[in-house]
Design a protein around this motif. Structure first.
Motif, mmCIF file in Angstrom:
data_model
loop_
_atom_site.group_PDB
_atom_site.id
_atom_site.type_symbol
_atom_site.label_atom_id
_atom_site.label_comp_id
_atom_site.label_asym_id
_atom_site.label_seq_id
_atom_site.Cartn_x
_atom_site.Cartn_y
_atom_site.Cartn_z
ATOM 1 N N ASP A 1 2.684 6.262 -7.023
ATOM 2 C CA ASP A 1 1.692 7.161 -7.628
ATOM 3 C C ASP A 1 2.155 8.614 -7.553
ATOM 4 O OD1 ASP A 1 0.171 4.995 -8.096
ATOM 5 O OD2 ASP A 1 -1.332 5.378 -6.542
ATOM 6 N N PHE A 2 2.743 8.953 -6.423
ATOM 7 C CA PHE A 2 3.217 10.326 -6.250
ATOM 8 C C PHE A 2 4.282 10.644 -7.288
ATOM 9 C CE2 PHE A 2 5.594 13.813 -4.368
ATOM 10 C CZ PHE A 2 4.608 14.595 -3.801
ATOM 11 N N GLU B 1 2.776 11.170 -10.673
ATOM 12 C CA GLU B 1 2.172 12.495 -10.770
ATOM 13 C C GLU B 1 3.249 13.548 -11.057
ATOM 14 O OE1 GLU B 1 -0.326 15.147 -7.720
ATOM 15 O OE2 GLU B 1 -0.710 13.002 -7.530
ATOM 16 N N LYS C 1 7.745 19.603 -5.399
ATOM 17 C CA LYS C 1 7.159 18.276 -5.348
ATOM 18 C C LYS C 1 8.225 17.208 -5.108
ATOM 19 C CE LYS C 1 2.851 16.932 -6.937
ATOM 20 N NZ LYS C 1 1.781 17.082 -7.878
ATOM 21 N N THR D 1 3.358 20.382 -0.665
ATOM 22 C CA THR D 1 2.275 20.263 -1.644
ATOM 23 C C THR D 1 1.091 19.497 -1.058
ATOM 24 O OG1 THR D 1 3.105 18.180 -2.539
ATOM 25 C CG2 THR D 1 3.937 20.195 -3.539
ATOM 26 N N LYS E 1 0.841 -1.202 0.000
ATOM 27 C CA LYS E 1 0.000 0.000 0.000
ATOM 28 C C LYS E 1 0.886 1.267 0.000
ATOM 29 C CE LYS E 1 -2.180 2.853 3.285
ATOM 30 N NZ LYS E 1 -2.343 3.070 4.707
ATOM 31 N N ASN E 2 1.869 1.305 0.902
ATOM 32 C CA ASN E 2 2.695 2.505 1.015
ATOM 33 C C ASN E 2 3.593 2.701 -0.196
ATOM 34 O OD1 ASN E 2 1.609 3.253 3.442
ATOM 35 N ND2 ASN E 2 3.095 2.067 4.638
ATOM 36 N N PHE F 1 -7.539 11.188 -6.300
ATOM 37 C CA PHE F 1 -6.098 11.006 -6.094
ATOM 38 C C PHE F 1 -5.620 9.847 -6.929
ATOM 39 C CE2 PHE F 1 -2.420 9.281 -3.778
ATOM 40 C CZ PHE F 1 -1.600 10.387 -3.930
ATOM 41 N N LEU G 1 -2.381 9.372 4.144
ATOM 42 C CA LEU G 1 -2.715 7.980 3.816
ATOM 43 C C LEU G 1 -1.770 7.007 4.517
ATOM 44 C CD1 LEU G 1 -3.480 8.392 0.014
ATOM 45 C CD2 LEU G 1 -5.097 7.567 1.729
ATOM 46 N N ILE G 2 -0.472 7.335 4.495
ATOM 47 C CA ILE G 2 0.501 6.460 5.150
ATOM 48 C C ILE G 2 0.158 6.314 6.629
ATOM 49 C CG2 ILE G 2 2.901 6.342 5.975
ATOM 50 C CD1 ILE G 2 3.847 7.351 3.324
ATOM 51 N N LEU H 1 1.697 4.226 -2.890
ATOM 52 C CA LEU H 1 1.491 5.666 -2.700
ATOM 53 C C LEU H 1 2.687 6.457 -3.227
ATOM 54 C CD1 LEU H 1 -0.026 5.801 0.910
ATOM 55 C CD2 LEU H 1 -1.170 6.390 -1.235
ATOM 56 N N ILE H 2 3.882 5.979 -2.877
ATOM 57 C CA ILE H 2 5.107 6.633 -3.344
ATOM 58 C C ILE H 2 5.170 6.576 -4.870
ATOM 59 C CG2 ILE H 2 7.635 6.449 -3.358
ATOM 60 C CD1 ILE H 2 6.584 7.466 -0.714
ATOM 61 N N ALA I 1 -0.596 17.241 -2.628
ATOM 62 C CA ALA I 1 -0.411 15.823 -2.958
ATOM 63 C C ALA I 1 0.490 15.144 -1.931
ATOM 64 C CB ALA I 1 0.180 15.695 -4.356
ATOM 65 N N VAL J 1 -0.417 12.023 0.696
ATOM 66 C CA VAL J 1 0.322 10.776 0.877
ATOM 67 C C VAL J 1 0.650 10.559 2.358
ATOM 68 C CG1 VAL J 1 2.477 9.551 0.375
ATOM 69 C CG2 VAL J 1 1.278 10.754 -1.455
#
Lengths: 251, 202
Positions: A124-125, A128, A186, B180, A117-118, B202, B189-190, A121-122, B182, B186
Motif C-alpha cells: 500500500d505504501f 501511495e 517517501k 513521512t 498483513k505486513n 490510510f 502498524l507493523i 502495508l509495504i 505515511a 506503517v
C-alpha cells in the motif's frame, strides 16, 4: 584516470559503460542498442541521429553529480530535451514501476498468512508513492513540457502572444523549480521500513530484489531530477529571457 | 510540509573572499541552505561569538593568531555547541577541533569531508536515552501522529505544548530514520502500536 573528467565526443561508448554501468538505461532511453563495437560517442550519435551535445550533457550530468553544464546548452533544442525527459518518465512508469510491483506481488504470492498483513502495508505504501509519482510526472508532461515547447515555437515564428508573456512573467520556470516535489523522502522511508523494521518474511529473495530495485529507481530519479534542474531549467530560462527581450515586454 | 523551517546557522571565516566564496559554493553543492555569517578576522569573530550562536563554524587557519591551537581553544570556549571545521595545510596539534580540510585535498575528498561534517552525527551527541529505542512518551506521540492527528490536536490531547510535540517528533524521526507521516503509520502498524481499524484514511 580522474573519474570526474567529463566524457567527450571522442570517448568510446563501450568505455563509458564500463566505467559507469548505471548509464545503461540512459543509453537505452536514447534508443541506442548494444553492438556498437569501438565506435565513439560522436559516431554512435551520428548513426542514431542523436544530437551529440545533448547526449554528452545528459551522460555527464548523470555520471557526475558535480558536473555543471556550460555553453553547450545553446547547441540543442528544447524539443530534443523534452522528448528525452518524456521518454524517461515513460520508462519509470512502464518499466521500472511494474518491475517493483512484480517483486511485491511475488512476495505476496509466497507469503504465509502471518506475513500477509505486513507485506500488504509495504505494498500500500508503494502504491501511495506511485500515485504521487504519476501525478508529478503527469504535471510535467501535460503542463511544464508543453509550456517549454511553446516558448521555442514562439521564438522560431517570432510571434509572442500575450498569454505566453503573462506566463513567463507570472509562472516562469523558476516557480516550477521551487515546486519540484520531494518524492525522494517517501522512497527513502520505504527503504528504511524494509531494511530496518519489516519482520523477516519467508520470500526473502523477492524482498532482496525489491530493495535493490528501489535503490536503483531512487538513484535514477535523483539523477533525472538533477538533469531537470541543471540542464532543462537553465535552458528554459535562456528562452524566457530571449522572448522577454525580443518582444520588449520587459520594459 | 515540516513545521519548522529554521535555517541552520553557519559562520564562514577566512581572510580571503575567494576562500569564503568557495566554502559557500560547496555548501550549496551538498544541498545546505544555511544562514551564513562571514568574517575575515579573529577579533571580529570573537565579538560575534559573544553575541550569537552558530550550529557550524568553518574557519580558515589564516585568521588564527599564533599559537594556533590556543586561539582555537579561545574560540571553542566562546561557542560551546558549535561544530567546528578548520581548513589548513596540516592538522593542528593539541587543539579542540577534529575536522580538518587540508589544502592538499582534492575535490572529492573536500566534498566528502563537508558532507560528513554536516550530516554525520557527532559521536558523543546522541539523542536522549537509548539511541534506537523509542521512549514510552515518544510511542504515545507516534500513536497520535500515525493516527493522523495534527500537532495542535496532539498537544491538547496530551496536555503538552506544541513545541514539545515537535521536539518529540523530531526525535522519533531521527531515531527511526523515517520522515513521512505515511511511513510512521506503517511503522506503527507493523509494530502494533496502532490498529488498522483506528485509521481514518490510510
Amino acid at each position: 584516470m580522474n573519474n570526474y573528467f567529463p566524457f567527450t565526443e571522442k570517448t568510446r561508448l563501450a568505455d563509458l559503460i564500463h566505467q559507469d554501468y548505471k548509464l545503461i538505461p540512459v543509453i537505452g532511453r536514447f534508443g541506442i542498442k548494444f553492438g556498437f563495437g569501438n565506435k565513439t560517442v560522436s559516431e554512435v550519435c551520428r548513426d542514431y541521429n542523436i544530437n551529440k551535445w545533448f547526449f554528452l550533457e545528459i551522460i555527464n550530468s548523470f555520471h557526475n553529480s558535480n558536473y555543471f553544464p556550460t555553453e553547450e546548452l545553446q547547441h540543442f533544442s528544447a524539443q530534443t530535451m523534452v522528448s528525452y525527459l518524456s521518454n524517461t518518465h515513460a520508462w519509470y512508469l512502464n518499466v521500472k514501476v511494474p518491475e517493483i510491483e512484480d517483486s511485491i506481488n511475488e512476495m505476496k504470492r509466497l507469503a504465509p498468512n502471518e506475513d500477509i498483513k505486513n507485506i500488504k502495508l509495504i505494498s500500500d505504501f508503494f502504491q501511495e508513492y506511485k500515485n504521487e509519482l504519476v501525478i508529478h510526472l503527469d504535471e510535467e508532461d501535460s503542463k511544464v513540457f508543453p509550456y517549454i515547447i511553446s516558448l521555442e515555437k514562439s521564438l522560431e515564428m517570432g510571434v509572442f502572444d500575450k498569454e505566453l508573456i503573462r506566463k513567463i512573467q507570472d509562472e516562469s520556470i523558476e516557480e516550477y523549480e521551487r515546486n519540484h516535489d520531494n518524492l525522494e523522502v517517501k522512497l527513502a522511508d520505504l527503504k528504511n521500513l524494509i531494511i530496518k523494521y519489516l519482520p523477516p518474511v519467508s520470500s526473502y529473495d523477492s524482498c532482496q530484489r525489491l530493495l535493490i530495485e528501489l535503490f536503483r529507481l531512487e538513484a535514477d530519479i535523483e539523477n533525472h531530477t538533477r538533469i531537470e534542474e541543471k540542464v532543462l531549467v537553465p535552458k528554459v530560462k535562456l528562452l524566457e529571457q530571449e522572448i522577454i527581450q525580443i518582444s520588449g515586454a520587459g520594459k | 510540509m515540516e513545521q519548522e523551517n529554521k535555517k541552520i546557522q553557519v559562520a564562514v571565516i577566512a581572510q580571503q573572499f575567494l576562500t569564503r566564496l568557495g566554502i559557500k559554493t560547496i555548501l550549496s553543492v551538498i544541498g545546505i541552505e544555511p544562514e551564513v555569517l562571514e568574517s575575515n578576522n579573529f577579533y571580529d569573530l570573537k565579538n560575534i561569538l559573544a553575541r550569537q550562536n552558530f550550529d557550524f563554524m568553518i574557519l580558515s587557519e589564516d585568521i588564527l593568531p599564533l599559537p594556533k591551537n590556543i586561539s582555537l581553544n579561545e574560540l571553542t570556549g566562546l561557542s560551546k555547541n558549535t561544530r567546528l571545521m578548520v581548513i589548513s595545510d596540516k592538522k593542528i596539534e593539541n587543539c579542540p577541533c577534529s575536522n580538518f580540510v587540508l589544502y592538499s585535498d582534492n575535490q572529492k575528498e573536500v566534498l566528502e569531508k563537508f558532507q560528513e561534517f554536516f550530516f554525520e552525527p557527532e559521536n558523543n551527541s546522541s539523542v536522549e536515552g537509548n539511541e534506537n529505542v523509542l521512549s514510552e512518551r515518544e510511542i504515545d506521540i507516534l500513536r497520535e501522529v500515525a493516527s493522523g492527528f495534527s500537532n495542535k490536536k496532539i498537544a491538547d490531547k496530551l496536555h503538552i505544548s506544541i513545541n514539545t510535540v515537535i521536539t518529540h517528533r523530531k526525535n522519533i524521526t531521527e531515531k527511526l530514520g523515517i520522515k513521512t507521516i505515511a511511513g510512521l503509520t506503517v511503522y506503527a502498524l507493523i509494530n502494533n502500536i496502532i490498529d488498522a481499524e483506528n485509521l481514518k484514511n490510510f
